[in-house]
Motif scaffolding. Structure first.
Motif, PDB file in Angstrom:
ATOM      1  N   ALA A  47       0.836  -1.197   0.000  1.00  0.00           N
ATOM      2  CA  ALA A  47       0.000   0.000   0.000  1.00  0.00           C
ATOM      3  C   ALA A  47       0.872   1.250   0.000  1.00  0.00           C
ATOM      4  N   GLU A  48       0.377   2.301  -0.643  1.00  0.00           N
ATOM      5  CA  GLU A  48       1.102   3.556  -0.690  1.00  0.00           C
ATOM      6  C   GLU A  48       1.039   4.280   0.658  1.00  0.00           C
ATOM      7  N   VAL A  49       2.134   4.964   0.970  1.00  0.00           N
ATOM      8  CA  VAL A  49       2.227   5.740   2.199  1.00  0.00           C
ATOM      9  C   VAL A  49       2.548   7.177   1.803  1.00  0.00           C
ATOM     10  N   ASN A  50       1.831   8.108   2.400  1.00  0.00           N
ATOM     11  CA  ASN A  50       2.066   9.526   2.141  1.00  0.00           C
ATOM     12  C   ASN A  50       2.887  10.133   3.275  1.00  0.00           C
ATOM     13  N   ILE A  51       3.926  10.901   2.910  1.00  0.00           N
ATOM     14  CA  ILE A  51       4.723  11.647   3.886  1.00  0.00           C
ATOM     15  C   ILE A  51       4.776  13.091   3.401  1.00  0.00           C
ATOM     16  N   THR A  52       4.385  14.015   4.261  1.00  0.00           N
ATOM     17  CA  THR A  52       4.339  15.429   3.915  1.00  0.00           C
ATOM     18  C   THR A  52       5.286  16.204   4.820  1.00  0.00           C
ATOM     19  N   ALA A  53       6.132  17.048   4.183  1.00  0.00           N
ATOM     20  CA  ALA A  53       7.059  17.920   4.913  1.00  0.00           C
ATOM     21  C   ALA A  53       6.634  19.366   4.690  1.00  0.00           C
ATOM     22  N   VAL A 136      -4.181  -3.115   8.710  1.00  0.00           N
ATOM     23  CA  VAL A 136      -4.033  -2.039   9.686  1.00  0.00           C
ATOM     24  C   VAL A 136      -5.416  -1.458   9.982  1.00  0.00           C
ATOM     25  N   GLY A 137      -5.714  -1.289  11.266  1.00  0.00           N
ATOM     26  CA  GLY A 137      -6.995  -0.716  11.681  1.00  0.00           C
ATOM     27  C   GLY A 137      -7.088  -0.729  13.190  1.00  0.00           C
ATOM     28  N   LYS A 138      -8.288  -0.495  13.698  1.00  0.00           N
ATOM     29  CA  LYS A 138      -8.494  -0.512  15.146  1.00  0.00           C
ATOM     30  C   LYS A 138      -9.925  -0.901  15.465  1.00  0.00           C
ATOM     31  N   LEU A 139     -10.081  -1.471  16.668  1.00  0.00           N
ATOM     32  CA  LEU A 139     -11.386  -1.879  17.177  1.00  0.00           C
ATOM     33  C   LEU A 139     -11.939  -0.764  18.051  1.00  0.00           C
ATOM     34  N   VAL A 140     -13.153  -0.339  17.755  1.00  0.00           N
ATOM     35  CA  VAL A 140     -13.774   0.772  18.469  1.00  0.00           C
ATOM     36  C   VAL A 140     -15.059   0.276  19.115  1.00  0.00           C
ATOM     37  N   SER A 162     -17.161  -1.887  16.475  1.00  0.00           N
ATOM     38  CA  SER A 162     -16.877  -1.657  15.058  1.00  0.00           C
ATOM     39  C   SER A 162     -15.388  -1.800  14.792  1.00  0.00           C
ATOM     40  N   PHE A 163     -15.080  -2.205  13.544  1.00  0.00           N
ATOM     41  CA  PHE A 163     -13.692  -2.230  13.082  1.00  0.00           C
ATOM     42  C   PHE A 163     -13.521  -1.122  12.063  1.00  0.00           C
ATOM     43  N   LEU A 164     -12.512  -0.272  12.294  1.00  0.00           N
ATOM     44  CA  LEU A 164     -12.215   0.827  11.390  1.00  0.00           C
ATOM     45  C   LEU A 164     -10.928   0.498  10.649  1.00  0.00           C
ATOM     46  N   LEU A 165     -11.042   0.294   9.341  1.00  0.00           N
ATOM     47  CA  LEU A 165      -9.896  -0.043   8.507  1.00  0.00           C
ATOM     48  C   LEU A 165      -9.086   1.214   8.215  1.00  0.00           C
ATOM     49  N   HIS A 166      -7.768   1.101   8.345  1.00  0.00           N
ATOM     50  CA  HIS A 166      -6.869   2.210   7.994  1.00  0.00           C
ATOM     51  C   HIS A 166      -6.306   1.941   6.601  1.00  0.00           C
ATOM     52  N   ASP A 167      -6.860   2.643   5.624  1.00  0.00           N
ATOM     53  CA  ASP A 167      -6.468   2.424   4.235  1.00  0.00           C
ATOM     54  C   ASP A 167      -6.575   3.739   3.472  1.00  0.00           C
TER      55      ASP A 167
END
Length: 424
Positions: A47-53, A136-140, A162-167
């Motif tokens: 998966a692509e990852v964004n990095i901002t400076a 990647v995600g988290k349980l809420v 709920s499961f929140l997917l990090h994508d």
């Protein structure tokens, strides 16, 4: 500003292409600006990852950025991540990178003047990017009623899990998901929906576990298409508390003074509890200083007390647990006692016993004296005299009296004396 920076950096040594500039910054180019880095990692492999400076002025209250946004140039070091794209904006640069293997990768960036790329950097920064094989995600877990303590919820109130997917790069846009839920109390379910609702009536602490499986088709080098699968394991801790809905009081409403009274309290809430009680003339809430708190480890507690004086009383109770507090009252009418208390009954019983013993003693003594009078027909002279004096008063007729005298003295002497006659 640009001229001053170029002039101060003109004497810097040249750096090899691709290397991060080294050396100390001197003059006006030292500490004037800062680089702030932001990333949407962690990310799964592929998966692509964004990095901002972002270049910002140092917080000195007076320095501002130049009006020309192209005054500076951003330089990135991202290897071994694969660069997918780069975007330049006013005093901001963003790169998109992909990691094909899991791990933690350092990302470095620095800024130089646009017309002097080999000069000392105006600002620099770095971060560590996290890449994982898993989803990647988290349980809420949420609930309509909230408590001020983390991960603490009410029993018998619906829980939304709920499961929140990090994508952020939309990597899983063609994937189908399957969710396996384990609520820690033996309840398990498998769903295609990332949100489930659960209601638990038992208080305590338990752990919700979730396994997420994602599958999708991907072009393969040999067979054309293949099935790709990724998984993720997540968990969340829950502490269920039951609010104090009230107190059930079971006990008599009428008693007598000096009578022992036992009252059973049933707390409708989660222990451990803190409880205090007091008997008052009116049903009013108890203040903090009115009673001594008692720790209660269960939902049932017995209170035993004695009320001395007759009257109308109110049994006031205050209880609380970690999430709520409640009050309860129980009216009691005390009537005068029909039985004297033991503290007064004991002396009275002692006196009565002594009187009965004295009467029995006197009765036995008189019986013994009468028996001695019958067995001893000739008592002492004083006794005879007393009997002779007292008998006439005890007997009803003179004949009885004469009979008694005969028995005691034998024949009576003649009632007259013989008179002797002499002849002269």
């Amino acid at each position: 500003m640009k001229n001053r920076i170029s002039k101060s950096c003109a004497s810097q040594a040249e750096q090899a292409p691709g290397e991060e500039p080294k050396g100390a910054c001197s003059g006006l180019c030292s500490g004037l600006y800062e680089l702030h880095l932001v990333t949407d990692s962690p990310a799964t492999t592929g998966a692509e990852v964004n990095i901002t400076a972002s270049l910002v002025a140092s917080d000195n209250g007076s320095l501002v950025l130049p009006t020309d946004p192209h005054s500076y140039r951003f330089h990135w070091v991202h290897s071994p991540l694969m660069l997918k794209g780069k975007t330049e904006e006013a005093f901001r640069s963003t790169i998109r990178a992909v990691g094909n293997v899991p791990g933690d990768f350092p990302i470095s960036v620095w800024v130089t003047s646009a017309d002097c790329q080999m000069c000392q950097p105006v600002a620099r920064s770095r971060l560590v990017l996290s890449i994982t094989e898993n989803i990647v995600g988290k349980l809420v877990i949420t609930q309509n009623a909230t408590l001020p303590w983390p991960s603490t919820y009410f029993t018998k109130t619906l829980l939304k899990t709920s499961f929140l997917l990090h994508d952020p790069s939309n990597f899983f846009k063609t994937a189908s998901f399957l969710y396996s839920w384990d609520f820690g109390d033996g309840t398990q379910m498998v769903t295609e929906d990332s949100t489930v609702y659960y209601n638990r009536s038992i208080m305590g602490t338990f752990t919700v576990k979730l396994k997420v499986v994602a599958e999708w088709e991907q072009a393969a080098l040999a067979a054309g298409k293949g099935i790709v699968q990724k998984t993720g394991h997540f968990s969340g801790s829950l502490k269920l508390q039951e609010t104090l809905r009230g107190i059930q009081v079971m006990g008599p409403t009428e008693i007598q003074a000096f009578q022992e009274m036992t009252v059973t309290l049933n707390f409708l809430g989660s222990p451990p509890l803190t409880m205090c009680w007091r008997i008052k003339s009116e049903c009013l809430p108890l203040e903090e200083h009115e009673c001594r708190p008692v720790s209660v480890a269960s939902t049932v507690y017995n209170v035993t007390t004695i009320i001395m004086d007759p009257g109308d009383y109110c049994f006031s109770i205050r209880a609380e647990n970690v999430i709520s507090r409640t009050h309860q009252y129980h009216r009691v009418q005390v009537w005068p006692s029909r039985i004297q208390p033991a503290v007064f009954a004991f002396p009275c019983a002692t006196i009565i016993t002594m009187m009965l013993a004295f009467i029995m003693y006197m009765t036995l003594r008189n019986t013994t004296q009468q028996k001695d009078m019958v067995e001893n027909p000739e008592p002492p002279t004083e006794a005879k005299c007393c009997q002779m004096c007292c008998v006439p008063f005890l007997l009803e007729t003179p004949s009885e009296y004469l009979e008694v005298v005969r028995e005691n003295h034998g024949l009576l002497p003649p009632l007259y004396k013989s008179v002797k006659t002499y002849t002269v």
